[in-house]
Design a protein around this motif. Structure first.
Motif, PDB file in Angstrom:
ATOM      1  N   LEU A 104       0.827  -1.206   0.000  1.00 32.46           N
ATOM      2  CA  LEU A 104       0.000   0.000   0.000  1.00 32.46           C
ATOM      3  C   LEU A 104       0.862   1.256   0.000  1.00 32.46           C
ATOM      4  CD1 LEU A 104      -2.638   1.524   0.146  1.00 32.46           C
ATOM      5  CD2 LEU A 104      -2.749   1.026   2.603  1.00 32.46           C
ATOM      6  N   LEU A 105       1.894   1.300   0.827  1.00 28.74           N
ATOM      7  CA  LEU A 105       2.767   2.476   0.872  1.00 28.74           C
ATOM      8  C   LEU A 105       3.476   2.664  -0.467  1.00 28.74           C
ATOM      9  CD1 LEU A 105       3.653   4.737   2.819  1.00 28.74           C
ATOM     10  CD2 LEU A 105       5.616   3.304   3.431  1.00 28.74           C
ATOM     11  N   GLY A 106       3.896   1.576  -1.087  1.00 30.57           N
ATOM     12  CA  GLY A 106       4.544   1.662  -2.401  1.00 30.57           C
ATOM     13  C   GLY A 106       3.611   2.191  -3.476  1.00 30.57           C
ATOM     14  N   GLU A 107       2.349   1.764  -3.453  1.00 24.67           N
ATOM     15  CA  GLU A 107       1.377   2.241  -4.451  1.00 24.67           C
ATOM     16  C   GLU A 107       1.055   3.726  -4.237  1.00 24.67           C
ATOM     17  OE1 GLU A 107       0.323   0.606  -7.218  1.00 24.67           O
ATOM     18  OE2 GLU A 107       1.780  -0.898  -6.556  1.00 24.67           O
ATOM     19  N   VAL A 108       0.970   4.136  -2.983  1.00 29.69           N
ATOM     20  CA  VAL A 108       0.740   5.563  -2.688  1.00 29.69           C
ATOM     21  C   VAL A 108       1.947   6.381  -3.145  1.00 29.69           C
ATOM     22  CG1 VAL A 108       0.473   7.256  -0.825  1.00 29.69           C
ATOM     23  CG2 VAL A 108      -0.868   5.154  -0.799  1.00 29.69           C
ATOM     24  N   MET A 109       3.145   5.862  -2.916  1.00 31.16           N
ATOM     25  CA  MET A 109       4.353   6.553  -3.355  1.00 31.16           C
ATOM     26  C   MET A 109       4.336   6.757  -4.866  1.00 31.16           C
ATOM     27  SD  MET A 109       8.370   5.474  -2.860  1.00 31.16           S
ATOM     28  CE  MET A 109       8.229   4.042  -3.918  1.00 31.16           C
ATOM     29  N   LYS A 110       3.921   5.756  -5.618  1.00 29.00           N
ATOM     30  CA  LYS A 110       3.840   5.883  -7.081  1.00 29.00           C
ATOM     31  C   LYS A 110       2.888   7.008  -7.482  1.00 29.00           C
ATOM     32  CE  LYS A 110       4.664   1.011  -8.150  1.00 29.00           C
ATOM     33  NZ  LYS A 110       4.015  -0.211  -8.685  1.00 29.00           N
ATOM     34  N   VAL A 111       1.736   7.064  -6.827  1.00 26.92           N
ATOM     35  CA  VAL A 111       0.765   8.125  -7.139  1.00 26.92           C
ATOM     36  C   VAL A 111       1.389   9.495  -6.891  1.00 26.92           C
ATOM     37  CG1 VAL A 111      -1.430   9.199  -6.447  1.00 26.92           C
ATOM     38  CG2 VAL A 111      -1.287   6.707  -6.698  1.00 26.92           C
ATOM     39  N   LEU A 112       2.010   9.666  -5.749  1.00 25.90           N
ATOM     40  CA  LEU A 112       2.578  10.962  -5.389  1.00 25.90           C
ATOM     41  C   LEU A 112       3.775  11.332  -6.273  1.00 25.90           C
ATOM     42  CD1 LEU A 112       2.324  10.709  -1.489  1.00 25.90           C
ATOM     43  CD2 LEU A 112       0.729  11.811  -3.076  1.00 25.90           C
ATOM     44  N   LEU A 113       4.584  10.349  -6.642  1.00 26.70           N
ATOM     45  CA  LEU A 113       5.751  10.622  -7.484  1.00 26.70           C
ATOM     46  C   LEU A 113       5.370  11.023  -8.914  1.00 26.70           C
ATOM     47  CD1 LEU A 113       8.258   7.829  -6.386  1.00 26.70           C
ATOM     48  CD2 LEU A 113       8.575  10.299  -6.151  1.00 26.70           C
ATOM     49  N   ALA A 136       4.942  19.856  -5.506  1.00 18.80           N
ATOM     50  CA  ALA A 136       4.950  18.774  -4.529  1.00 18.80           C
ATOM     51  C   ALA A 136       6.298  18.058  -4.571  1.00 18.80           C
ATOM     52  CB  ALA A 136       3.825  17.797  -4.831  1.00 18.80           C
ATOM     53  N   LYS A 137       6.754  17.645  -3.403  1.00 19.04           N
ATOM     54  CA  LYS A 137       8.006  16.893  -3.307  1.00 19.04           C
ATOM     55  C   LYS A 137       7.771  15.663  -2.440  1.00 19.04           C
ATOM     56  CE  LYS A 137      10.962  20.920  -3.778  1.00 19.04           C
ATOM     57  NZ  LYS A 137      11.998  21.745  -3.176  1.00 19.04           N
ATOM     58  N   VAL A 138       8.171  14.518  -2.984  1.00 14.34           N
ATOM     59  CA  VAL A 138       8.039  13.252  -2.268  1.00 14.34           C
ATOM     60  C   VAL A 138       9.441  12.778  -1.914  1.00 14.34           C
ATOM     61  CG1 VAL A 138       7.095  10.910  -2.382  1.00 14.34           C
ATOM     62  CG2 VAL A 138       6.066  12.733  -3.725  1.00 14.34           C
ATOM     63  N   VAL A 166       3.907  19.838   0.033  1.00 13.87           N
ATOM     64  CA  VAL A 166       3.234  20.616  -1.008  1.00 13.87           C
ATOM     65  C   VAL A 166       3.403  22.088  -0.663  1.00 13.87           C
ATOM     66  CG1 VAL A 166       1.039  21.130  -2.153  1.00 13.87           C
ATOM     67  CG2 VAL A 166       1.511  18.808  -1.377  1.00 13.87           C
ATOM     68  N   THR A 167       3.758  22.903  -1.664  1.00 13.01           N
ATOM     69  CA  THR A 167       3.897  24.342  -1.462  1.00 13.01           C
ATOM     70  C   THR A 167       2.656  25.033  -1.975  1.00 13.01           C
ATOM     71  OG1 THR A 167       6.291  24.156  -1.731  1.00 13.01           O
ATOM     72  CG2 THR A 167       5.335  26.369  -1.910  1.00 13.01           C
TER      73      THR A 167
END
Length: 194
Positions: A104-113, A136-138, A166-167
């Motif tokens: 789940l954390l990996g899939e969320v990371m993909k969305v944010l990246l 945005a910065k991940v 997020v700025t």
């Protein structure tokens, strides 16, 4: 405006996350997580730090000319970094919670990246139409002095986390009317006196 940023992030994750039936929460990730109303599995974005982005600070006034020839000025918006601690919470019935948490954390990371700036069509409330676009910065450095101390203060066990910033722009001024703008200067010369 923080509620608009939360709603924007929830919409982005809900629209692009490849895993079904994942709740998005903005609650404190303490030993009482999940709060009532949040079912697992869930992703939690905890807003833990808010600071002015000094690199984007501008001192000059913004002058706007109107159709009637008048002008107004206002201070530039303040750019603010909103930093989130992102955690994943697997279902209570999961046979392998650690594996599900990491997936789940990996899939969320993909969305944010995928988004170095938040998509315009996802922006909610006051964030819609902001200039400059919301950056945005991940996977950036945490503003927490010690992640271990953070989890100890929360009363929970340490969890894998992402740091996401997020700025946003915060408009803090009211326009000040300047009056009619002088666009030309006419000088009349008469005969020279002797």
């Amino acid at each position: 405006m923080f509620q608009d940023l939360d709603a924007t992030l929830a919409a982005l994750i809900a629209s692009e996350l490849s895993l079904p039936n994942v709740a998005v929460s903005f609650a404190t990730p303490d030993d009482q997580f999940p709060p009532s109303g949040v079912s697992l599995p869930a992703v939690d974005l905890f807003l833990y730090d808010v600071q002015e982005n000094l690199e984007l600070r501008r001192a000059e006034w913004i002058v706007e000319q109107h159709d009637d020839g008048a002008a107004s000025r206002r201070r530039p918006p303040v750019h603010v970094n909103c930093s989130y601690l992102v955690t994943a919470w697997p279902s209570d019935s999961s046979p392998n919670p650690s594996q599900d948490e990491h997936r789940l954390l990996g899939e969320v990371m993909k969305v944010l990246l995928r988004h170095s700036r938040l998509p315009d069509n996802m922006l909610q409330g006051e964030l819609a139409g902001q200039e400059p676009p919301l950056r945005a910065k991940v996977l950036r450095e945490s503003h927490l002095q010690s992640l271990g101390e953070f989890w100890q203060a929360m009363g929970g066990k340490p969890k894998p986390t992402l740091h996401y910033t997020v700025t946003i722009s915060v408009d803090i001024s009211t326009p000040e009317e300047l009056g009619v703008v002088v666009s030309e200067k006419v000088t009349t010369l008469g005969p020279m006196a002797r």
